[in-house]
Motif scaffolding. Structure first.
Motif, PDB file in Angstrom:
ATOM      1  N   THR A   1      39.515  28.167  20.059  1.00 14.55           N
ATOM      2  CA  THR A   1      38.978  28.279  18.703  1.00 14.55           C
ATOM      3  C   THR A   1      37.608  27.641  18.567  1.00 14.55           C
ATOM      4  N   LEU A   2      37.112  26.978  19.606  1.00 11.65           N
ATOM      5  CA  LEU A   2      35.802  26.335  19.521  1.00 11.65           C
ATOM      6  C   LEU A   2      34.731  27.361  19.849  1.00 11.65           C
ATOM      7  N   GLU A   3      34.372  28.137  18.872  1.00 15.38           N
ATOM      8  CA  GLU A   3      33.462  29.242  19.098  1.00 15.38           C
ATOM      9  C   GLU A   3      32.007  28.880  18.848  1.00 15.38           C
ATOM     10  N   SER A   4      31.736  27.637  18.476  1.00 17.35           N
ATOM     11  CA  SER A   4      30.359  27.261  18.191  1.00 17.35           C
ATOM     12  C   SER A   4      30.159  25.781  18.474  1.00 17.35           C
ATOM     13  N   PHE A   5      28.889  25.421  18.616  1.00 19.31           N
ATOM     14  CA  PHE A   5      28.531  24.013  18.787  1.00 19.31           C
ATOM     15  C   PHE A   5      28.991  23.196  17.589  1.00 19.31           C
TER      16      PHE A   5
ATOM     17  N   GLY B   1      22.442   9.810  28.799  1.00 18.80           N
ATOM     18  CA  GLY B   1      21.238  10.604  28.967  1.00 18.80           C
ATOM     19  C   GLY B   1      21.427  12.086  28.747  1.00 18.80           C
ATOM     20  N   LEU B   2      22.670  12.549  28.567  1.00 23.55           N
ATOM     21  CA  LEU B   2      22.953  13.952  28.287  1.00 23.55           C
ATOM     22  C   LEU B   2      23.171  14.127  26.792  1.00 23.55           C
ATOM     23  N   THR B   3      22.386  14.987  26.173  1.00 19.35           N
ATOM     24  CA  THR B   3      22.561  15.226  24.748  1.00 19.35           C
ATOM     25  C   THR B   3      23.877  15.949  24.496  1.00 19.35           C
ATOM     26  N   ASN B   4      24.299  15.932  23.231  1.00 21.47           N
ATOM     27  CA  ASN B   4      25.548  16.607  22.882  1.00 21.47           C
ATOM     28  C   ASN B   4      25.512  18.085  23.216  1.00 21.47           C
ATOM     29  N   MET B   5      24.344  18.714  23.109  1.00 19.72           N
ATOM     30  CA  MET B   5      24.244  20.123  23.440  1.00 19.72           C
ATOM     31  C   MET B   5      24.553  20.370  24.913  1.00 19.72           C
ATOM     32  N   PHE B   6      24.084  19.482  25.796  1.00 22.83           N
ATOM     33  CA  PHE B   6      24.392  19.619  27.220  1.00 22.83           C
ATOM     34  C   PHE B   6      25.865  19.320  27.483  1.00 22.83           C
ATOM     35  N   GLU B   7      26.418  18.313  26.790  1.00 20.49           N
ATOM     36  CA  GLU B   7      27.839  18.001  26.953  1.00 20.49           C
ATOM     37  C   GLU B   7      28.684  19.219  26.543  1.00 20.49           C
ATOM     38  N   TYR B   8      28.298  19.876  25.452  1.00 24.15           N
ATOM     39  CA  TYR B   8      28.989  21.075  24.972  1.00 24.15           C
ATOM     40  C   TYR B   8      28.844  22.227  25.963  1.00 24.15           C
ATOM     41  N   ALA B   9      27.625  22.426  26.449  1.00 25.20           N
ATOM     42  CA  ALA B   9      27.363  23.552  27.338  1.00 25.20           C
ATOM     43  C   ALA B   9      28.146  23.456  28.635  1.00 25.20           C
ATOM     44  N   PHE B  10      28.334  22.229  29.135  1.00 26.21           N
ATOM     45  CA  PHE B  10      29.006  22.049  30.421  1.00 26.21           C
ATOM     46  C   PHE B  10      30.414  21.476  30.260  1.00 26.21           C
ATOM     47  N   ASP B  11      30.944  21.594  29.008  1.00 26.78           N
ATOM     48  CA  ASP B  11      32.340  21.253  28.730  1.00 26.78           C
ATOM     49  C   ASP B  11      32.683  19.837  29.174  1.00 26.78           C
TER      50      ASP B  11
END
Length: 473
Positions: free
Chosen positions: A360-364, A384-394
């Motif tokens: 169900t996690l279809e978006s950032f 050093g990893l932004t939340n967007m990178f954490e999200y992108a690489f699960d």
């Protein structure tokens, strides 16, 4: 002195040793009545060496379910020295270790491989003079034996390698785990006779989450392939017992839950509507750790009933190096890189339970709400990893991870650029880019190899590489 097998710590003298019958003639004769040997009287016994010795020559890969092709056994020399194995024996029988004798003078160089095939060496149609009794490997699993000799008798370097049933054309071989400096003997992605083993076969279904110490236990299964997979007849027999008898088909990216009690699971975790939840028949997940193995129907045995082929195995533990925070704290063990090898502690992390929720996690934005992230804090774990990178690489945004996202390695005449597999994110596009001057950037084509993305750069000089994340509205 020409010892029988110094590599295996057998320091008995061989028949050709110049130290035989070369000792002090005034000394009492040896027990066999001959002149005393030079040096101390010595008879080898494995009990002299209670510690574990790392094998030097290993059974490295086998093809047992070869179909119309030929079975084969590959040996590998893990040592830094050339080793002679002439006169050694291969067999598939504990009661007869001397079925196939390796040609005299056979040498495996350091880091070298040597493959023996059913057609040319140990099979019924082989003309090899070392074939004393023919054999073939069983596609339903068996044991291969490698034994050294001290002519004319077998000596004490003895290895055996057990393996289970396999699919047609699938080899089983060693996979090295750098995190624990150990090996697993597992199904491999591609047969590689005579060269370095390929990565392990992954999926098509993997164990992606384990809740082993809580009010309600569960396992999460995930389809990491690009095809829909029927789970009819699949089973787990270690730790818990369940065999799927329905015509359940799991689509790419779909998750399925196995639980001890479906009603209690729903009341505790409140999963999304439509999540498939199956109850296991018997058993519990051991709070102290154990092996959980997912199997699919395989080749038929001699009685005509199907055997089962390993698809995924996780030998989890509540002791380090496994994440001990999953032991009775309400957290689950979650697989970090879902398309990477699973039976490795380095790929599991104690995380808030999320059975089936990632569908169900279809978006950032959904992901931020799930992790309860504070507005304005783009790096809560300060790695050093932004939340967007954490999200992108699960990845877990609260778990520090200083591992390199991009690795650049020179391989011969080209560069190899490597970065992890990204998660399936419908609102993102991830690109690997190159620049010679940090001003103009160009996208590079990558290929999934095992558990990572790789790009081989042949036409570019050394420069700069970056991962660019494009977020769709």
């Amino acid at each position: 002195p020409i010892f029988a097998n110094a590599d295996a710590l057998n320091f008995e003298l061989t028949a050709g040793s110049p130290a035989l019958n070369a000792g002090d003639p005034q000394h009492q004769n040896d027990p066999d009545g001959t002149r005393v040997d030079m040096g101390a009287l010595y008879r080898y016994s494995p009990d002299d060496y209670p510690f574990t010795q790392t094998p030097t020559i290993v059974i490295n890969e086998v093809l047992a379910n070869s179909g119309a092709a030929s079975d084969w056994v590959e040996l590998y020399n893990r040592s830094n020295d050339s080793l002679e194995i002439g006169g050694w024996f291969l067999s598939d029988s504990k009661s007869n270790l001397m079925k196939f004798r390796i040609s005299p003078g056979t040498i495996i160089p350091p880091g070298g491989y040597l493959t023996f095939t059913e057609d040319l060496h140990f099979g019924a149609n082989s003309n090899d003079p070392g074939r004393f009794e023919s054999f073939a490997l069983s596609d339903t699993g068996e044991t291969v034996y490698l034994t050294s000799t001290n002519d004319p008798e077998l000596s004490h370097y003895r290895l055996k390698r057990d393996f289970g049933p396999s699919l047609e054309g699938q080899t089983i071989g060693f996979h090295y785990k750098s995190s624990s400096d150990s090996y697993n003997f597992v199904p491999l992605k591609t047969p590689t006779p005579g060269t370095i083993n390929s990565p392990p076969m992954l999926g098509p279904i993997v164990i992606s989450e384990i809740m082993y110490h809580n009010t309600v236990e569960y396992l999460e299964l995930l389809n990491v392939s690009s095809k829909s997979i029927s789970l009819r007849g699949w089973q787990i027999k270690k730790g818990i017992e369940i065999q799927i008898s329905s015509d359940l088909v799991i689509t790419p990216g779909q998750r399925v839950i196995l639980s001890e009690n479906a009603d209690l699971f729903r009341s505790l975790y409140r999963p999304r509507e439509g999540l498939v939840i199956l109850e296991w028949a018997d058993g519990k997940l051991n709070n102290g750790g154990e092996t959980v193995e997912l199997e699919r129907p395989g080749p038929l045995n001699k009685l005509g009933t199907p055997t089962f082929v390993r698809v995924d195995r996780v030998n989890y533990d509540n002791k380090k190096p496994w994440d001990v925070n999953a032991d009775g704290t309400g957290l689950a063990l979650r697989k970090i890189e879902e398309k990477a090898y699973g039976n490795d502690s380095i790929n599991w992390l104690a995380s808030p339970p999320s059975p089936g929720l990632y569908d169900t996690l279809e978006s950032f934005e959904d992901w931020q709400v799930f992790w309860n992230l504070e507005p304005g804090d783009d790096d809560p774990d300060r790695d050093g990893l932004t939340n967007m990178f954490e999200y992108a690489f699960d990845r877990n945004p609260f778990a520090v991870d200083y591992s390199e996202l991009i690795k650049v390695r020179r391989s011969g005449e080209y560069l190899r650029v490597i970065y992890p597999l990204e998660a399936r994110r419908p609102d993102l596009e991830i690109q690997l880019e190159y620049s010679a001057d940090l001003e103009e950037w160009s996208s590079l084509q990558t290929e999934i190899i095992g558990s990572q993305n790789e790009a081989d750069i042949t036409e570019l000089d050394s420069g700069y590489y970056r991962i660019r994340i494009l977020k769709f509205p």
